[in-house]
Design an enzyme around this catalytic site. Sequence first.
Site, PDB file in Angstrom:
ATOM      1  N   ARG A 253       0.837  -1.206   0.000  1.00  0.00           N
ATOM      2  CA  ARG A 253       0.000   0.000   0.000  1.00  0.00           C
ATOM      3  C   ARG A 253       0.871   1.254   0.000  1.00  0.00           C
ATOM      4  O   ARG A 253       0.543   2.234  -0.673  1.00  0.00           O
ATOM      5  CB  ARG A 253      -0.946  -0.003   1.200  1.00  0.00           C
ATOM      6  CG  ARG A 253      -2.081  -1.011   1.038  1.00  0.00           C
ATOM      7  CD  ARG A 253      -3.058  -0.959   2.167  1.00  0.00           C
ATOM      8  NE  ARG A 253      -3.753   0.320   2.258  1.00  0.00           N
ATOM      9  CZ  ARG A 253      -4.459   0.679   3.337  1.00  0.00           C
ATOM     10  NH1 ARG A 253      -4.516  -0.130   4.393  1.00  0.00           N
ATOM     11  NH2 ARG A 253      -5.073   1.840   3.373  1.00  0.00           N
TER      12      ARG A 253
ATOM     13  N   ASN B 155      -8.603   8.868   5.805  1.00  0.00           N
ATOM     14  CA  ASN B 155      -7.583   8.289   4.931  1.00  0.00           C
ATOM     15  C   ASN B 155      -6.215   8.297   5.589  1.00  0.00           C
ATOM     16  O   ASN B 155      -5.886   9.218   6.336  1.00  0.00           O
ATOM     17  CB  ASN B 155      -7.553   9.049   3.599  1.00  0.00           C
ATOM     18  CG  ASN B 155      -8.892   8.988   2.904  1.00  0.00           C
ATOM     19  OD1 ASN B 155      -9.753   8.178   3.251  1.00  0.00           O
ATOM     20  ND2 ASN B 155      -9.082   9.866   1.945  1.00  0.00           N
TER      21      ASN B 155
ATOM     22  N   ASP C 195      -3.483   7.879   3.531  1.00  0.00           N
ATOM     23  CA  ASP C 195      -2.611   7.944   2.345  1.00  0.00           C
ATOM     24  C   ASP C 195      -1.733   9.196   2.270  1.00  0.00           C
ATOM     25  O   ASP C 195      -0.889   9.303   1.388  1.00  0.00           O
ATOM     26  CB  ASP C 195      -3.453   7.812   1.069  1.00  0.00           C
ATOM     27  CG  ASP C 195      -4.548   8.878   0.934  1.00  0.00           C
ATOM     28  OD1 ASP C 195      -5.593   8.588   0.312  1.00  0.00           O
ATOM     29  OD2 ASP C 195      -4.364   9.998   1.474  1.00  0.00           O
TER      30      ASP C 195
ATOM     31  N   HIS D  23      -7.579   8.181  11.510  1.00  0.00           N
ATOM     32  CA  HIS D  23      -7.208   6.758  11.442  1.00  0.00           C
ATOM     33  C   HIS D  23      -5.702   6.581  11.294  1.00  0.00           C
ATOM     34  O   HIS D  23      -5.225   5.512  10.899  1.00  0.00           O
ATOM     35  CB  HIS D  23      -7.950   6.066  10.288  1.00  0.00           C
ATOM     36  CG  HIS D  23      -9.420   5.958  10.529  1.00  0.00           C
ATOM     37  ND1 HIS D  23     -10.325   5.687   9.527  1.00  0.00           N
ATOM     38  CD2 HIS D  23     -10.153   6.104  11.662  1.00  0.00           C
ATOM     39  CE1 HIS D  23     -11.549   5.670  10.039  1.00  0.00           C
ATOM     40  NE2 HIS D  23     -11.480   5.922  11.323  1.00  0.00           N
TER      41      HIS D  23
ATOM     42  N   CYS E 107       5.957   2.073  17.308  1.00  0.00           N
ATOM     43  CA  CYS E 107       6.472   0.867  17.975  1.00  0.00           C
ATOM     44  C   CYS E 107       5.326   0.154  18.678  1.00  0.00           C
ATOM     45  O   CYS E 107       4.570   0.787  19.439  1.00  0.00           O
ATOM     46  CB  CYS E 107       7.556   1.238  18.990  1.00  0.00           C
ATOM     47  SG  CYS E 107       8.109  -0.207  19.918  1.00  0.00           S
TER      48      CYS E 107
ATOM     49  N   CYS F 221       6.660   0.302  22.746  1.00  0.00           N
ATOM     50  CA  CYS F 221       6.766   1.556  23.523  1.00  0.00           C
ATOM     51  C   CYS F 221       5.964   2.701  22.893  1.00  0.00           C
ATOM     52  O   CYS F 221       5.975   3.819  23.413  1.00  0.00           O
ATOM     53  CB  CYS F 221       8.236   1.958  23.673  1.00  0.00           C
ATOM     54  SG  CYS F 221       8.960   2.625  22.169  1.00  0.00           S
TER      55      CYS F 221
ATOM     56  N   CYS G 246      13.441   0.851  21.798  1.00  0.00           N
ATOM     57  CA  CYS G 246      13.293  -0.303  22.709  1.00  0.00           C
ATOM     58  C   CYS G 246      13.469  -1.651  22.013  1.00  0.00           C
ATOM     59  O   CYS G 246      13.386  -2.686  22.670  1.00  0.00           O
ATOM     60  CB  CYS G 246      11.918  -0.238  23.373  1.00  0.00           C
ATOM     61  SG  CYS G 246      10.590  -0.762  22.281  1.00  0.00           S
TER      62      CYS G 246
ATOM     63  N   PRO H 299     -20.923   9.571  -5.247  1.00  0.00           N
ATOM     64  CA  PRO H 299     -21.712   9.044  -6.376  1.00  0.00           C
ATOM     65  C   PRO H 299     -22.889   8.199  -5.896  1.00  0.00           C
ATOM     66  O   PRO H 299     -23.835   7.989  -6.644  1.00  0.00           O
ATOM     67  CB  PRO H 299     -20.711   8.174  -7.139  1.00  0.00           C
ATOM     68  CG  PRO H 299     -19.370   8.509  -6.611  1.00  0.00           C
ATOM     69  CD  PRO H 299     -19.555   9.066  -5.238  1.00  0.00           C
TER      70      PRO H 299
ATOM     71  N   ALA I 133     -15.735  13.428  -6.438  1.00  0.00           N
ATOM     72  CA  ALA I 133     -15.050  14.453  -5.637  1.00  0.00           C
ATOM     73  C   ALA I 133     -14.287  15.436  -6.528  1.00  0.00           C
ATOM     74  O   ALA I 133     -14.408  16.653  -6.364  1.00  0.00           O
ATOM     75  CB  ALA I 133     -14.093  13.781  -4.660  1.00  0.00           C
TER      76      ALA I 133
HETATM   77  N1  APR Z   1     -15.716  10.682  -5.480  1.00  0.00           N
HETATM   78  C1  APR Z   1     -16.464  10.707  -4.345  1.00  0.00           C
HETATM   79  N2  APR Z   1     -16.836   9.591  -3.668  1.00  0.00           N
HETATM   80  C2  APR Z   1     -16.469   8.403  -4.191  1.00  0.00           C
HETATM   81  C3  APR Z   1     -15.704   8.296  -5.380  1.00  0.00           C
HETATM   82  C4  APR Z   1     -15.326   9.512  -6.029  1.00  0.00           C
HETATM   83  N3  APR Z   1     -14.601   9.514  -7.141  1.00  0.00           N
HETATM   84  N4  APR Z   1     -15.502   6.973  -5.647  1.00  0.00           N
HETATM   85  C5  APR Z   1     -16.121   6.274  -4.639  1.00  0.00           C
HETATM   86  N5  APR Z   1     -16.707   7.133  -3.780  1.00  0.00           N
HETATM   87  C6  APR Z   1     -17.451   6.821  -2.554  1.00  0.00           C
HETATM   88  C7  APR Z   1     -18.183   5.486  -2.559  1.00  0.00           C
HETATM   89  O1  APR Z   1     -19.478   5.592  -3.114  1.00  0.00           O
HETATM   90  C8  APR Z   1     -18.222   5.140  -1.069  1.00  0.00           C
HETATM   91  O2  APR Z   1     -19.385   5.680  -0.466  1.00  0.00           O
HETATM   92  O3  APR Z   1     -16.507   6.728  -1.512  1.00  0.00           O
HETATM   93  C9  APR Z   1     -16.988   5.842  -0.502  1.00  0.00           C
HETATM   94  C10 APR Z   1     -15.840   4.914  -0.100  1.00  0.00           C
HETATM   95  O4  APR Z   1     -16.280   4.146   0.971  1.00  0.00           O
HETATM   96  P1  APR Z   1     -15.311   3.094   1.709  1.00  0.00           P
HETATM   97  O5  APR Z   1     -14.602   2.312   0.701  1.00  0.00           O
HETATM   98  O6  APR Z   1     -16.171   2.379   2.700  1.00  0.00           O
HETATM   99  O7  APR Z   1     -14.240   4.012   2.438  1.00  0.00           O
HETATM  100  P2  APR Z   1     -14.363   4.874   3.792  1.00  0.00           P
HETATM  101  O8  APR Z   1     -15.729   5.396   3.989  1.00  0.00           O
HETATM  102  O9  APR Z   1     -13.262   5.831   3.777  1.00  0.00           O
HETATM  103  O10 APR Z   1     -14.053   3.758   4.902  1.00  0.00           O
HETATM  104  C11 APR Z   1     -13.966   4.144   6.236  1.00  0.00           C
HETATM  105  O11 APR Z   1     -13.140   2.004   6.895  1.00  0.00           O
HETATM  106  O12 APR Z   1     -11.876   0.316   6.102  1.00  0.00           O
HETATM  107  C12 APR Z   1     -11.923   1.292   7.049  1.00  0.00           C
HETATM  108  O13 APR Z   1     -10.216   2.487   8.145  1.00  0.00           O
HETATM  109  C13 APR Z   1     -10.791   2.269   6.893  1.00  0.00           C
HETATM  110  O14 APR Z   1     -10.847   4.687   6.890  1.00  0.00           O
HETATM  111  C14 APR Z   1     -11.488   3.534   6.414  1.00  0.00           C
HETATM  112  C15 APR Z   1     -12.880   3.386   6.966  1.00  0.00           C
END
Ligand code: APR
Length: 267
Positions: A84, A116, A118, A143, A151, A154, A177, A241, A258
């Site tokens: 990742r 996120n 990332d 998150h 670590c 520690c 540690c 979407p 987005a």
């Molecule tokens: N623009 C806007 N929204 C989008 C796009 C886009 N281009 N593509 C997908 N989506 C939307 C999807 O419709 C969905 O509702 O983004 C959302 C992604 O949802 P998830 O995959 O469930 O991600 P997220 O909500 O960030 O998950 C929350 O879950 O897995 C854990 O820790 C992880 O932070 C994460 C948390």
Amino acid sequence: MGLAYDDLERLVGGVSDDIARARDLIENAATAVVLTGAGVSAESGVPTFRDAGGLWKQFRPEDLATPHAFARNPRLVWEWYAWRRTLVAECAPNAAHRALAEWAIRRGTVTIVTQNVDGLHTRAARDAAGSADPSPASPVEVHGSLLRDRCSACDARSEPRPVDATSIATLPRCDRCGGMLRPDVVWFGEMLDEAVLAKADAAAAGADVCLVVGTSALVHPAASLPLHTRAGGGVIVEVNPEETPLTHAAAVSIRGSAADIVPVLTG
Ligand code: APR
């Protein structure tokens, strides 16, 4: 990326009213909070979790994103996070990350909260700030971050190390540690960092508008933050979407991506 004809046609239809209303709410907000999820990074090439082709469709979170999985097989977990990290390093902030950062720096009263890990909001903040202070646009990462090590013994945080996941013996160790390092992300079943969550909560509760972008709003406590804005008398604007569990609570919910919609709302 230009809008396709269908999009244009849709824009001429009902969507433009929603966009106009959302822009009004955002422009007239003295303070704002943004909550983003994996969808905001989808157009940068970072897979989401629950969409078709999402990470949790390919991999089992219980094998990779829990403290038990790490205790059971740290090599497998590190192999996955190293993959990742490589993937994210090849991605760049998109128009949505950039627009949010520019808006936050321009206004100074916007808090970006992200689920996120990332680091793309942080990169967008630096790019938008140039030589100025990026902190008005630096995200509250509820998150954690893929781009930091922690670590497991520690708790010391450190810059990410190259990971050799060929065997347990080669996995990265803490300089302080000697404990095994792990990515500094919050795994399922773990508590969020109290101070980080308190910052996100305070920003949400005090905001006039909460702009929710690209989250399925299924994972708490992050998914409840927009409801704190509403409870405090503010409103929710959603960009996704698809409909989500927050759609019914939103003053305006826009079906779109987005990178297309966020610059129009915040520009
Ligand atoms: N623009 C806007 N929204 C989008 C796009 C886009 N281009 N593509 C997908 N989506 C939307 C999807 O419709 C969905 O509702 O983004 C959302 C992604 O949802 P998830 O995959 O469930 O991600 P997220 O909500 O960030 O998950 C929350 O879950 O897995 C854990 O820790 C992880 O932070 C994460 C948390």
